[in-house]
Design a protein around this motif. Structure first.
Motif, PDB file in Angstrom:
ATOM      1  N   SER A   1      33.872 101.040  98.761  1.00  0.00           N
ATOM      2  CA  SER A   1      34.184 100.632  97.391  1.00  0.00           C
ATOM      3  C   SER A   1      33.590  99.278  97.041  1.00  0.00           C
ATOM      4  O   SER A   1      33.814  98.761  95.952  1.00  0.00           O
ATOM      5  CB  SER A   1      35.704 100.598  97.189  1.00  0.00           C
ATOM      6  OG  SER A   1      36.311  99.739  98.139  1.00  0.00           O
ATOM      7  N   SER A   2      32.826  98.692  97.982  1.00  0.00           N
ATOM      8  CA  SER A   2      32.150  97.413  97.718  1.00  0.00           C
ATOM      9  C   SER A   2      30.887  97.353  98.552  1.00  0.00           C
ATOM     10  O   SER A   2      30.754  98.064  99.560  1.00  0.00           O
ATOM     11  CB  SER A   2      33.059  96.236  98.070  1.00  0.00           C
ATOM     12  OG  SER A   2      33.256  96.157  99.472  1.00  0.00           O
ATOM     13  N   VAL A   3      29.971  96.469  98.192  1.00  0.00           N
ATOM     14  CA  VAL A   3      28.716  96.368  98.941  1.00  0.00           C
ATOM     15  C   VAL A   3      28.970  95.772 100.324  1.00  0.00           C
ATOM     16  O   VAL A   3      28.276  96.109 101.291  1.00  0.00           O
ATOM     17  CB  VAL A   3      27.669  95.548  98.173  1.00  0.00           C
ATOM     18  CG1 VAL A   3      27.244  96.277  96.912  1.00  0.00           C
ATOM     19  CG2 VAL A   3      28.172  94.156  97.851  1.00  0.00           C
ATOM     20  N   ASP A   4      29.946  94.861 100.453  1.00  0.00           N
ATOM     21  CA  ASP A   4      30.259  94.305 101.765  1.00  0.00           C
ATOM     22  C   ASP A   4      30.712  95.398 102.720  1.00  0.00           C
ATOM     23  O   ASP A   4      30.297  95.445 103.883  1.00  0.00           O
ATOM     24  CB  ASP A   4      31.349  93.231 101.643  1.00  0.00           C
ATOM     25  CG  ASP A   4      30.833  91.967 100.980  1.00  0.00           C
ATOM     26  OD1 ASP A   4      29.593  91.769 100.985  1.00  0.00           O
ATOM     27  OD2 ASP A   4      31.654  91.199 100.449  1.00  0.00           O
ATOM     28  N   GLU A   5      31.589  96.269 102.224  1.00  0.00           N
ATOM     29  CA  GLU A   5      32.042  97.382 103.037  1.00  0.00           C
ATOM     30  C   GLU A   5      30.882  98.305 103.378  1.00  0.00           C
ATOM     31  O   GLU A   5      30.798  98.839 104.493  1.00  0.00           O
ATOM     32  CB  GLU A   5      33.139  98.145 102.299  1.00  0.00           C
ATOM     33  CG  GLU A   5      33.837  99.203 103.126  1.00  0.00           C
ATOM     34  CD  GLU A   5      34.929  99.915 102.360  1.00  0.00           C
ATOM     35  OE1 GLU A   5      35.516 100.871 102.913  1.00  0.00           O
ATOM     36  OE2 GLU A   5      35.223  99.524 101.196  1.00  0.00           O
ATOM     37  N   ALA A   6      29.962  98.497 102.425  1.00  0.00           N
ATOM     38  CA  ALA A   6      28.794  99.347 102.659  1.00  0.00           C
ATOM     39  C   ALA A   6      27.890  98.757 103.743  1.00  0.00           C
ATOM     40  O   ALA A   6      27.402  99.493 104.620  1.00  0.00           O
ATOM     41  CB  ALA A   6      28.013  99.529 101.368  1.00  0.00           C
TER      42      ALA A   6
END
Length: 571
Positions: free
Chosen positions: A474-479
């Motif tokens: 749900s976020s680019v950091d998580e991606a």
């Protein structure tokens, strides 16, 4: 009147009926001398197209020239006569060791390939020849002619412009024709025929998505006969159209029963002969079968063979176009073993390409077989067709075909053809060989990136059915974290997210993981940003919300195919 009865007015050759006494005498003499008699049944390939396109006058001139050419080749060896139409008979009596029937037939076949000058045309013909011999194959003129005709017909089925010698396998076919021919018409009327069904399964998860209808003959004395025992008999006796109409109606009735049982997402495929498909009433027959059964047209699939496309092309194209207008699905059966050109294939609105089983046998063990199978799969996908692998029998074949993005499977690995009752049981369970699909699961990991949880859940439900390993962020950091810990092949990202845009995120991913295939899914379109991202190679494709499920699934399948093609080892 006697002359007209014995001589063919077009070619000037004797009619074969008038030569039977000569053949009978030659056979009698051969029996007394220990010699042999060879009968050659010669058929001019696709001669009907000359009459259809250039007229019967040109056709008659061509027949006269063909007769002259054959007469010059046969002179000194035997007797030449015209049987009917574009069919000729050569009879040669000889002593063993003094004459080679196969070499002589090849000589006739090669001579026929030379052009014929029928002004203002230059015509090119080939011929197909069947050979039968006395006393090995038959003891009467009629039986000898039948044997040679069967050999010729088998040569036609092998591709034309070839020679076939009657053998024991042909003898079994002749016995079937004599034993079963007189009973088949009554069997069709008397309800002795039954349909068996073989499942076609989705390559992602083994789910049954279709069944091929295969006719059987339940005889009271010989038991259940496979189609190989009586289809040729039906063709030779002119019953194949009647047989095909029965199969079409019976398949639609069975579809109605399955539809009433709640199976509204399965189709049944029916093989249709060229004789039936080219009848002026065929479209109305299909329409009536659908109307009488109340089955949606999308649930019926009609299969035609690759060789069928090469004949009567214009009429066939009109027929299949009308079938598509009805909503019927179309499949091209046994692809790869016929003689249709790619230009023909491109013109026809085919939904499925069925790879012939001969291409599947050694895909997991031979590099040539593997390369051919991959080529056919790629060809089908480029033409917008689903690809079906026929004859899948081992888990090794299954694994190879799944890794190379084949769409559907059919074969004994998933079960032999079964009757309607057992097919209904299969539909109730719906999934076949879960263990085999789990063990041959290709490494296909899809990363979904979107800051809206409801969108992620919808996409997750959509793509799980296709057998991918699906990761969500749900976020680019998580991606970034997921990308570091997993081998991801395809990424589908939203464009508008709180921290950074999708194109910027995927541009950074390109630097970190250049082998990924990256797509954007967005409800907002900034043309300049999209164009720049595509030009820089940051994204593979830009897709818009709201999406169409089937179209989005196909885009993702294509992305995985692109990744696999880019990383396939050299063979």
């Amino acid at each position: 009147m006697a002359y007209a009865a014995s001589q063919d007015p077009v070619t000037g050759l004797p009619r074969f009926a008038a030569q039977e006494d000569y053949l009978r005498e030659a056979m009698t003499e051969a029996l007394g001398r220990g010699s042999r008699v060879a009968l050659f049944y010669l058929d001019i390939d696709r001669f009907h197209s000359v009459n259809e396109t250039m007229g019967h006058s040109v056709g008659d001139q061509a027949l006269r020239l063909i007769a002259e050419r054959l007469r010059s080749q046969v002179a000194g060896f035997g007797r030449l006569s015209r049987l009917a139409g574009d069919e000729f008979i050569v009879v040669v009596a000889y002593r063993p060791g003094e004459f080679n029937p196969l070499a002589f037939a090849e000589q006739l076949r090669r001579r026929m390939e030379a052009p014929l000058a029928v002004l203002p045309y230059s015509l090119y013909f080939t011929c197909t020849i069947g050979i039968a011999e006395f006393p090995d194959n038959a003891t009467t003129p009629t039986d000898l002619l039948n044997c040679a005709e069967i050999a010729m017909a088998r040569a036609k089925r092998r591709g034309r412009n070839t020679v076939e010698v009657f053998n024991n396998e042909h003898a079994a076919e002749l016995r079937d024709r004599m034993a079963l021919g007189g009973r088949l018409r009554d069997a069709i009327i008397g309800n002795e025929l039954v349909l068996y069904f073989q499942p076609q399964v989705n390559a992602q998860n083994g789910r049954i998505v279709g069944l091929e209808a295969l006719v059987r003959w339940q005889t009271p004395d010989l038991g259940l006969l496979p189609p190989s025992r009586f289809i040729r008999v039906a063709e030779e006796l002119g019953l194949v159209v009647q047989l095909g109409r029965w199969v079409l109606d019976a398949a639609c009735r069975q579809l109605r029963a399955w539809l009433d049982a709640g199976h509204d997402d399965v189709l049944v495929s029916v093989n249709i002969s060229m004789q039936q498909m080219l009848r002026p009433t065929f479209i109305e027959e299909v329409r009536e079968a659908l109307r009488a059964s109340g089955v949606p047209a999308r649930m019926l699939e009609i299969e035609l063979t690759e060789n069928a496309i090469g004949e009567s092309e214009t009429r066939l194209l009109e027929t299949v176009t009308e079938l598509k207008a009805l909503g019927v699905q179309l499949a091209l059966d046994d692809f790869g073993v016929g003689y249709s050109s790619l230009s023909h294939l491109k013109q026809f609105p085919i939904d499925k390409l069925k790879i012939d089983r001969s291409f599947i046998v050694d895909v997991s063990t031979e590099s040539d077989g593997a390369a051919l199978a991959r080529a056919v799969i790629a060809l089908g996908h480029q033409l917008g067709m689903a690809v079906v692998a026929q004859g899948v029998e081992t888990e090794a074949q299954l694994g190879f075909l799944r890794r190379n993005h084949c769409d559907l499977f059919q074969g004994f690995l998933f079960g032999a053809p079964v009757d309607a009752r057992d097919a209904g049981r299969l539909l109730r369970h719906r999934y076949l060989l879960p263990g085999a699909f789990a063990s041959t699961r290709p490494d296909r990991t899809l990363l979904l990136v979107d800051d809206e949880e409801n969108v992620l859940r919808a996409l997750l439900r959509l793509f799980r059915r296709d057998g991918y390993r699906v990761l969500t962020a749900s976020s680019v950091d998580e991606a970034y974290d997921l990308l570091a810990r997993n081998h991801v092949q395809v990424i589908l990202s939203d464009q508008r997210m709180p921290q950074v845009s999708g194109t910027e995120f995927l541009g950074r991913v390109k630097e970190l993981y250049p082998d990924t295939v990256r797509l954007v899914l967005s409800g907002y379109t900034d043309l300049a940003t999209v164009t720049d991202a595509i030009n820089r190679g940051a994204i593979y494709r830009f897709l818009t919300k709201p999406w169409n499920d089937d179209e989005l699934r196909e885009h993702i399948r294509e992305a995985f195919r692109t990744h696999a093609a880019a990383h396939r080892p050299e063979t």
